[in-house]
Design a protein around this motif. Structure first.
Motif, PDB file in Angstrom:
ATOM      1  N   ARG A  29     -63.444   6.978 138.999  1.00 29.30           N
ATOM      2  CA  ARG A  29     -62.663   8.103 138.458  1.00 29.30           C
ATOM      3  C   ARG A  29     -62.181   8.913 139.649  1.00 29.30           C
ATOM      4  NH1 ARG A  29     -65.488  11.996 135.055  1.00 29.30           N
ATOM      5  NH2 ARG A  29     -63.680  12.325 133.731  1.00 29.30           N
ATOM      6  N   GLU A  66     -54.474  13.688 138.485  1.00 33.71           N
ATOM      7  CA  GLU A  66     -53.771  13.575 137.203  1.00 33.71           C
ATOM      8  C   GLU A  66     -52.372  13.019 137.484  1.00 33.71           C
ATOM      9  OE1 GLU A  66     -53.496  17.431 135.374  1.00 33.71           O
ATOM     10  OE2 GLU A  66     -55.614  17.487 134.830  1.00 33.71           O
ATOM     11  N   GLN A  99     -56.179  22.777 139.532  1.00 32.64           N
ATOM     12  CA  GLN A  99     -55.214  22.872 138.435  1.00 32.64           C
ATOM     13  C   GLN A  99     -53.945  22.158 138.919  1.00 32.64           C
ATOM     14  OE1 GLN A  99     -56.267  24.524 135.544  1.00 32.64           O
ATOM     15  NE2 GLN A  99     -54.439  23.535 134.726  1.00 32.64           N
ATOM     16  N   ALA A 159     -48.707  26.905 127.943  1.00 33.77           N
ATOM     17  CA  ALA A 159     -49.187  26.590 129.296  1.00 33.77           C
ATOM     18  C   ALA A 159     -50.196  25.450 129.183  1.00 33.77           C
ATOM     19  CB  ALA A 159     -49.839  27.818 129.910  1.00 33.77           C
ATOM     20  N   TYR A 160     -50.089  24.536 130.135  1.00 30.58           N
ATOM     21  CA  TYR A 160     -50.954  23.354 130.114  1.00 30.58           C
ATOM     22  C   TYR A 160     -52.184  23.586 130.968  1.00 30.58           C
ATOM     23  CZ  TYR A 160     -52.311  18.450 130.627  1.00 30.58           C
ATOM     24  OH  TYR A 160     -52.991  17.258 130.621  1.00 30.58           O
ATOM     25  N   HIS A 161     -53.309  23.097 130.513  1.00 32.66           N
ATOM     26  CA  HIS A 161     -54.543  23.281 131.269  1.00 32.66           C
ATOM     27  C   HIS A 161     -55.105  21.974 131.810  1.00 32.66           C
ATOM     28  CE1 HIS A 161     -58.319  25.279 132.392  1.00 32.66           C
ATOM     29  NE2 HIS A 161     -58.930  24.212 131.916  1.00 32.66           N
ATOM     30  N   GLY A 162     -55.097  20.919 131.006  1.00 32.04           N
ATOM     31  CA  GLY A 162     -55.683  19.660 131.470  1.00 32.04           C
ATOM     32  C   GLY A 162     -56.615  19.096 130.423  1.00 32.04           C
ATOM     33  N   ASP A 163     -57.457  18.194 130.850  1.00 34.66           N
ATOM     34  CA  ASP A 163     -58.286  17.499 129.865  1.00 34.66           C
ATOM     35  C   ASP A 163     -59.343  18.444 129.279  1.00 34.66           C
ATOM     36  OD1 ASP A 163     -60.452  17.644 131.568  1.00 34.66           O
ATOM     37  OD2 ASP A 163     -60.451  15.521 132.094  1.00 34.66           O
ATOM     38  N   ARG A 199     -60.986  13.075 136.700  1.00 31.69           N
ATOM     39  CA  ARG A 199     -60.208  12.923 135.468  1.00 31.69           C
ATOM     40  C   ARG A 199     -60.184  11.459 135.049  1.00 31.69           C
ATOM     41  NH1 ARG A 199     -60.313  17.789 136.185  1.00 31.69           N
ATOM     42  NH2 ARG A 199     -58.536  19.218 136.167  1.00 31.69           N
ATOM     43  N   ASN A 225     -57.641  10.458 133.200  1.00 29.68           N
ATOM     44  CA  ASN A 225     -56.205  10.244 133.435  1.00 29.68           C
ATOM     45  C   ASN A 225     -55.687   8.965 132.787  1.00 29.68           C
ATOM     46  OD1 ASN A 225     -53.706  10.917 134.507  1.00 29.68           O
ATOM     47  ND2 ASN A 225     -54.116   9.970 136.497  1.00 29.68           N
ATOM     48  N   HIS A 275     -54.367  11.165 124.895  1.00 26.49           N
ATOM     49  CA  HIS A 275     -55.067  12.056 125.822  1.00 26.49           C
ATOM     50  C   HIS A 275     -55.392  13.338 125.081  1.00 26.49           C
ATOM     51  CE1 HIS A 275     -55.017  14.701 129.625  1.00 26.49           C
ATOM     52  NE2 HIS A 275     -56.029  13.877 129.767  1.00 26.49           N
ATOM     53  N   LEU A 290     -55.981  20.449 126.739  1.00 25.30           N
ATOM     54  CA  LEU A 290     -55.936  21.856 126.332  1.00 25.30           C
ATOM     55  C   LEU A 290     -54.581  22.464 126.667  1.00 25.30           C
ATOM     56  CD1 LEU A 290     -59.449  22.976 127.569  1.00 25.30           C
ATOM     57  CD2 LEU A 290     -58.623  23.189 125.213  1.00 25.30           C
ATOM     58  N   TRP A 291     -54.017  23.171 125.689  1.00 21.45           N
ATOM     59  CA  TRP A 291     -52.786  23.924 125.879  1.00 21.45           C
ATOM     60  C   TRP A 291     -53.040  25.354 125.401  1.00 21.45           C
ATOM     61  CZ3 TRP A 291     -47.853  21.951 127.402  1.00 21.45           C
ATOM     62  CH2 TRP A 291     -47.783  20.561 127.576  1.00 21.45           C
TER      63      TRP A 291
END
Lengths: 416, 992, 87
Positions: A249, A253, A412, C17-21, C44, C46, C51, C54-55
């Protein structure tokens, strides 16, 4: 055949019938000393320097499509070494030096054009931040000049100086920065590598790794299994997917970065300009098209295309900066699939698996790194130790906290 | 030459009652309303309109639509000049001014045409093989020459004077294209009551119906289109956007479209935009974008006078213009025979129909015979001949191999049609090769899209109408609207037969991409050199990359590559089409976001007062903040700022701090919640007290700092920095909703709801006592340092915090924003007798640097709490966001740059932020870099510049001398590392 | 791209707004907390496919959403409030 005006003229007289393929379209052999996965700029440059600088004989570059079909052919062609942090700047400056000698080295005109890269600033704080950057560049032996608003106006009189929401106060100029012809870089490295015996194998997708315990000894591909002493991954955009075949991993991203080109017009913009109060950068290609872009769309994506909010945002930045481009038409857009790392900086390192090496995490800035990345990855693969200018690009730096975070955005990726 | 000499005496869709004057290359001409620039030029017998990109070959008008590769002009003059504008899509307006491009000194006598002599050298990719020696010549000699030669038209170089609009729209069914299929679809779907939008590029709906003579429902096609348009316009649920190109398909049923609001006028009416960018969200879409006719690749196929067959019909039938006097038709497709017939009927001499096929349908031959047109089957055109005015003759090679010259000034060519399917591929779907159509046809489609008519390969009129009706019906039904079945409009044409053929071997240049001068020889060279993938072919030769986006060229180049490399069209595939499907002005996509309206401007409630008080403003994110308040006689900012600092430290000053973020935190778990987001404790904070706090990101680095005040056991007010207000709000909502949804806590941003003023200086308490003494006790006993209180002042709620950023006795008073203006005036009035002055962000900055307080320059996303000298605040008693990862070795390394103060050794020397810190005598290298200057100020109290810096092991090195190295500003200053607190280290003034 | 906010309805991506997993915050009390936080914050999956991510509806109701989206096609497969869907 050596390229020159004379060889071109000679061929012209013969109707250009004797030109040979620029690179051999090789078929895979059973085994290689080193396999590079990924036939983009970085992979081909790595193979070229492995053969040329380290004398490695049996090298293959495996490409799932056609060479240069990933980000090598989907960028805005900017080259620069205007980085801030000590983990980055010496590497990019080394890459810049390689750009400066690339055409003679490759005997291929990659159109390296040092017309300057100007980053505009719009506040005192931004000026000081650029001064810090410029000073860091000078410490690393790069060139950097801090311009005031008058100097910028003399260079680019058509910018919006008088009616701007965020007035231009000056800029950080790197005169040695500029652009190169992205496809030509791919073809030039491919030609040079192929001439030195590297097998460039297109339409050969890696589907897995051959393992012997914790050691990687080869790859499985859509064209059969191939044994290898070492395997190097240079598949930015798909790094996570390929690493997953080895159970790894990554701190990465995949995101989409859009870029745009306008219809060709007569020369308007001399060098590369970036807007400091929004996300917008622009240059003009030798063909005449304005090449421009901005932020990544900001969400995970493997789709190689983005959406309208980013298109609008980029064009707004463009019009805020240079309202003279309002009637110039956007001709094409495209989306690159980029490896966004957790601190915005790349990785060139060994992996926990013996024999497997990683070149990844180039975010939206991999093109300018192409020669340096190839040089340093080749060094690592050949000698099993990092090249001094790339020694900070460790895979374990996220665990240890030795981050290289130019923007200070933290883990981020969509904000880097 | 007679003006308008090629105009037919009657017919066409032009309005002969409205004459329009225009000019091309400075010469005046006349046309009619309804003309395009191209039709008007042809009517005036202007055949040479441009020069090609590389060889400067003379070029004319080739098509009658947006696919035009050759007839590009600079339209309008001055700041409104638009380069590369297709003459075939420019609606003629009175006073139109157009200029040819890429020629010097004139279109007729173009020096660049000398390139033609060098054309054997200028093959695809020649520049990759040359211009490498000597190295320094690239930027200085070769590249400037290439850049000057490249490009086509010239941008104005001036700011675009026109405005653009953006608009969002939603509909049930979007119909793209208003030709036969699109109109049939709109009619079927529109009658259901579904919300329909119909977008068409042209100024008049109808598509090919306006250019062809076929009938629909028993009336001429153009009439039928007018009739249907009228019916659609009468339906309230149907919105028709003419002059509107749908340029892109995006996720979620989103379509980008560009409406040319006033491009058909000389300039926009007052308050009218030039163009309008539509973002349309549609539940379903019917794509009826038609098809593009394919040129044939043969020697000299680029001369003015060689035109697309269907384009010729458009000029004849729609514009009543004869594009030539003596014509031939060259094709492998039935459709082009119609062109020959229409030409003959219009009085043009048709000397030959040359068809590549050995046999054609008998009725075509019969009609040709009836019109006395000689027919050559199994024949080809191998060469053209011409002069400055273009085509003069062609060489015909007959089936028996014999060649003969034919004098013609017009050759109408057609290799058949390709569906215009770009919009089907924008989301990554690939078309499929169809042998039956001899074309790529849509295959997998974007969600919600269907394709009707020629875009789907239905090249016949009857079939297009049937498909349009069926798919319009289906789309409306899919969005929940009932359809009363009505028969499809009728036409009785025959399907079009064709035999695919692509190119002929040629001894002279046979053009594939006309605009980029890509020839068949270039494609052959690409194949020879290994650029065999269609994508590599495109990149190596630039095939399809010109402003026409390969509309007429891609297919021919790909077909030739397939043939050269022994692959089928299905194997070789096609390149991806990407948005925009038609070029879009950058200004349109930006809309009104330019100039001062690039981004919103946020003003505090006290802004008007600050303006009246002679404030200079500075951007702080979207906010404008008062930077300083110059007084009469002050000529430079440093004098003003130093005076403000001295006055605050000796008397009292007021500063608008309303832009700082304010978040109201309420709930029984509010204290627990804040304990988890700050590194220090807040649950133990007594009611009526304020505490400074630091927040980390989960990666252990500092995110923001500020204060939290507790007004009740379950009520805190958190302040953030101006820059991070939104980010902290998002972060806290993440903690509340995602990390700990079980906590009883609610958050709301109240930044805009409260105006807040900092009142600082020795006279602050007296001032507040004067102002508020009747409603609140401001004595040190009642409101000690870090106390806070809520009260009612002049019938409005107010808050008073005893906090200080300046190191002086300080308070912040908050009132509801609608009273912000009144409050600052009241403060100034009450403060007059204490000598109050307003101060701005610069003085604020000076005083915080004098006190060693960190701000955005230090909290830059790469510093830890310990780096900033705040490590002691990190609680050992609790967990909080960032605690665990803050203990990674890289973040606890004692060698990390840490906060320190700087003093110049020479008291006159100026410090500058951004300088790097080097040991004295150390070489300026990256290895010797020990840190950097973050903030600087001139301290009026100390009488010299001071600074804050992050220096390796800084706190242990107080007293050490170093270099502040600043080569980009020619600065190199010797400094001493000192404590970052320059003024009042014991805090006596604060507690005063 | 449009995201169906359970509170506001379907809205354009530009509001979010995008945050990620959706990696969980690890238990800070365990011995190997630093490794687990490192993995949660930095590593991640990825995936090229559906997927969970979080938004934040920044320009709307300020809800954090768990959105399931196919990152190959950008097709949104579902959206739920994070306060409810965190399980």
């Amino acid at each position: 055949m050596r390229y020159s005006l004379f060889s071109l003229a000679r061929q012209a007289l013969r109707g250009h019938r004797d030109w040979q393929p620029v690179w051999r379209d090789a078929a895979p052999q059973a085994s290689y000393d080193i396999i590079i996965v990924g036939g983009g700029g970085h992979g081909l440059a790595t193979a070229y320097y492995l053969a040329k600088e380290h004398g490695i004989r049996k090298i293959a570059v495996l490409e799932k499509g056609w060479i240069g079909s990933g980000n090598a052919g989907r960028n805005t062609t900017i080259i620069r070494s205007n980085y801030l942090l000590p983990g980055n700047e010496p590497f990019y400056e080394w890459s810049m030096k390689l750009w400066e000698g690339l055409e003679q080295d490759l005997n291929y005109n990659t159109m390296v054009s040092q017309r300057g890269v100007l980053n505009l600033y719009h506040s005192d704080a931004q000026r000081d931040a650029f001064a810090r950057r410029g000073n860091a560049m000078r410490l690393a032996g790069a060139d950097a000049e801090l311009l005031d608003a008058d100097a910028v106006r003399r260079m680019l009189p058509f910018l919006d100086f008088d009616n701007a929401r965020f007035p231009i106060k000056g800029g950080l100029l790197q005169r040695r920065g500029g652009t190169a012809r992205h496809d030509a870089v791919v073809w030039g490295y491919a030609r040079g590598a192929s001439a030195r015996g590297v097998d460039i194998i297109q339409n050969c997708e890696v589907t897995g790794f051959v393992r012997d315990g914790d050691r990687i000894t080869g790859v499985t591909t859509t064209r059969g299994t191939i044994q290898a002493g070492k395997v190097g991954l240079a598949v930015a955009g798909s790094s996570s997917r390929v690493a997953e075949y080895a159970g790894l991993r990554l701190p990465i991203e995949s995101h989409v970065l859009q870029a745009f080109v306008s219809e060709a017009i007569k020369p308007l913009i001399p060098g590369v300009v970036t807007f400091g109060a929004g996300h917008f950068y622009i240059s003009q290609s030798d063909k005449g098209g304005l090449v421009f872009g901005g932020d990544i769309d900001g969400y995970n994506s493997y789709a190689q295309r983005g959406n309208l909010p980013t298109v609008e945002d980029v064009c707004e930045g463009g019009m805020a900066l240079m309202p003279a481009i309002g009637r110039v038409r956007m001709l094409r857009s495209w989306g690159g699939l980029v490896d966004m790392s957790m601190d915005g900086s790349p990785i060139i390192d060994r992996t926990p698996l013996q024999g497997l090496y990683l070149n990844a995490g180039w975010c939206y800035g991999g093109f300018k790194a192409t020669p340096g990345s190839g040089w340093c990855f080749a060094h690592l693969l050949a000698r099993d130790e990092p090249h001094p200018v790339a020694s900070a690009y460790r895979l374990d730096r996220f665990a240890t906290g030795h981050l290289i975070d130019e923007k200070g955005q933290g883990a981020q990726p969509n904000l880097h | 030459m007679m003006p308008d000499s090629n105009r037919l005496a009657s017919g066409g869709l032009i309005d002969r009652s409205k004459t329009i004057g225009f000019s091309f290359d400075g010469r005046s001409y006349r046309g009619y309303a309804g003309d395009t620039l191209a039709s008007a030029l042809l009517a005036n017998d202007v055949r040479l309109v441009g020069r090609s990109f590389k060889y400067h070959r003379p070029r004319g008008i080739m098509t009658a639509g947006p696919e035009e590769p050759n007839a590009l002009v600079e339209l309008r003059a001055g700041a409104r000049r638009e380069p590369n504008t297709r003459a075939t899509t420019i609606a003629l307006f009175d006073g139109l001014e157009a200029w040819s491009q890429n020629r010097w000194p004139s279109l007729r006598y173009d020096v660049g045409a000398i390139n033609w002599l060098l054309s054997p050298l200028f093959v695809a990719g020649f520049y990759y093989k040359t211009f490498m020696w000597p190295a320094a010549f690239w930027e200085k000699v070769y590249e400037p020459a290439i850049r000057r030669a490249a490009g086509l038209g010239r941008a104005s170089g001036e700011a675009d004077p026109d405005t653009y609009e953006k608009i969002n729209a939603f509909c049930d069914v979007l119909i793209i294209g208003g030709g036969a299929a699109g109109l049939a679809a709109a009619l079927a779907a529109g009658r259901s009551g579904a919300r329909i939008m119909l977008c068409d590029e042209d100024c008049t709906l109808g598509g090919r119906l306006n250019s062809d003579l076929g009938e629909v429902d028993g009336r001429p096609g153009a009439d039928w289109a007018r009739h249907v348009t009228a019916e659609l316009e009468a339906l309230p649920n149907v919105r028709i956007l003419s002059r509107t190109s749908v340029f892109g398909v995006y996720d979620g049923g989103t379509y980008g479209a560009l409406e040319r609001v006033s491009d058909h006028l000389a300039e926009p009416q007052p308050h009218q935009s030039r163009q309008r960018y539509w973002k349309i969200v549609a539940k379903r879409a019917v794509l009826a974008s038609g098809a593009i006719e394919r040129p044939i690749v043969f020697g000299g196929n680029d001369r003015p006078g060689v035109m697309m067959a269907a384009g010729v019909r458009s000029y004849l039938n729609r514009y009543a213009v004869k594009p030539g006097r003596r014509a031939a038709v060259y094709t492998g497709c039935d459709d082009a025979w119609t062109t020959a017939f229409d030409l003959a009927r219009s009085g043009v001499t048709v000397t030959a129909i040359i068809d590549h096929r050995a046999t054609v349908a008998p009725q075509l031959r019969a009609e040709a015979t009836r019109l006395a047109i000689p027919v050559h089957l199994g024949a080809d055109v191998t060469q053209t001949r011409g002069g400055r005015r273009g085509l003069q003759a062609i060489t015909l090679r007959r089936a028996d191999g014999r060649e003969q010259g034919l004098p013609v000034d017009l050759l109408a060519m057609s290799a058949g049609w390709s569906p215009h399917l770009a919009l089907t591929t924008h989301l990554g779907h690939r078309p499929r090769w169809s042998e039956a159509h001899a074309a790529f046809v849509p295959d997998a489609l974007p969600p919600g899209m269907s394709v009707a008519g020629a875009a789907a390969g239905a090249f016949g009129l009857a079939e297009a109408l049937r498909q349009g009706t069926a798919l319009g019906t289906a789309a409306a039904e899919a969005t929940g609207f009932a359809i009363t079945a009505a028969p499809a409009p009728r036409a009785d044409d025959e399907p079009i037969a064709l035999a695919p053929f692509w190119h002929l071997g040629s001894s002279s240049k046979a053009f594939i991409d006309f605009q980029h001068d890509v020839t068949s020889a270039d494609v052959a060279l690409a194949a020879r050199e290994g650029f065999r993938s269609v994508e590599l072919l495109k990149r190596y030769t630039t095939l399809g990359m010109a402003t026409d986006q390969g509309k007429t060229s891609n297919i021919n180049g790909q077909a030739m590559m397939a043939e050269l490399t022994g692959r089928s069209m299905a194997e070789i595939g096609t390149t991806m089409f990407r948005a925009p499907a038609t070029p879009v002005a950058i200004g349109a996509l930006a809309g009104h976001h330019r100039g001062r309206d690039f981004r919103p401007t946020r003003l505090t409630a006290g802004h008007g007062w600050a303006e009246q008080s002679n404030a200079s403003f500075v951007e702080a994110g979207a906010w404008l903040r008062a930077q300083w308040f110059a007084q009469p006689g002050e000529t430079d900012w440093l004098t003003t700022v130093s005076r403000e600092v001295r006055d605050v430290r000796s008397k009292v000053g007021v500063c608008d701090v309303s832009t700082l973020g304010k978040i109201d935190v309420q709930g029984s778990d509010a204290g627990t919640f804040l304990d988890r987001v700050y590194i220090n404790m807040f649950s133990t904070l007594p009611v009526g007290k304020t505490r400074y706090g630091v927040m980390l990101r989960e990666d252990g680095l500092v995110m923001d700092d500020g204060t939290a005040a507790r007004f009740a056991p379950d009520h805190y007010v958190v302040s953030t920095t101006t820059a991070n207000a939104a980010k902290v709000m998002q972060h806290l909502e993440h903690a509340r909703q995602v990390l700990w949804p079980e906590l009883d806590v609610q958050l709301v941003s109240v930044t805009e709801q409260w105006s807040q003023y900092s009142i600082a200086g020795p006279g602050a308490r007296q001032l507040l006592d004067r102002l508020l003494g009747d409603v609140v006790d401001v004595s040190d006993a009642a409101l000690p340092y870090l106390g806070c209180v809520e009260f009612t002042w002049r019938d409005v709620p107010a808050r008073l915090f005893r906090v200080s950023f300046s190191g002086e006795l300080g308070y912040e008073i908050a009132v509801p924003a609608q009273y912000g203006d009144a409050a600052i005036r009241a403060i100034m009035e009450a403060g007059a007798e204490f000598g109050i002055i307003p101060y701005g962000t610069e003085a604020l900055g000076v005083m915080r640097i004098e006190k060693g307080h960190v701000a955005g320059n230090e909290i830059n996303g790469t510093t830890t709490a310990a780096d900033l000298g705040l490590g002691r605040m990190m609680s050992q008693k609790k967990d909080y966001i960032g605690r665990v990862l803050a203990h990674r070795p890289g973040l606890t390394d004692p060698d990390r740059p840490t906060l320190v103060g700087l003093r110049p050794i020479n008291p006159m020397a100026r410090l500058r932020a951004g300088a790097h810190m080097l040991a004295l005598g150390a070489a300026p290298t990256t290895e010797n870099d020990e840190g950097y200057v973050t903030s600087i100020a001139f301290s009026p109290a100390l009488g010299h510049w001071i600074g804050l810096a992050l220096v390796k092991r800084g706190p242990a090195r107080h007293g050490e001398r170093m270099r502040a190295y600043d080569p980009v500003r020619d600065g190199d200053t010797e400094v001493e590392l000192v404590s970052p607190v320059f003024i009042d280290p014991q805090g006596a003034r604060l507690h005063g | 791209m449009r995201i169906p906010c359970p509170f506001c309805g379907e809205r354009d991506v530009s509001e979010f707004a995008y945050h990620g997993d959706t990696a969980k915050r690890p238990d800070p009390a365990t011995d190997d907390g630093q490794r687990r936080f490192f993995e949660a914050v930095y590593l991640r999956d990825n995936p090229a496919g559906p997927h969970r991510e979080l938004w934040y509806h920044a320009q709307g109701c300020r809800s954090w959403l768990i959105v399931t989206r196919d990152v190959r096609t950008h097709e949104v497969l579902g959206a739920a409030l994070a306060t409810r869907g965190a399980a």
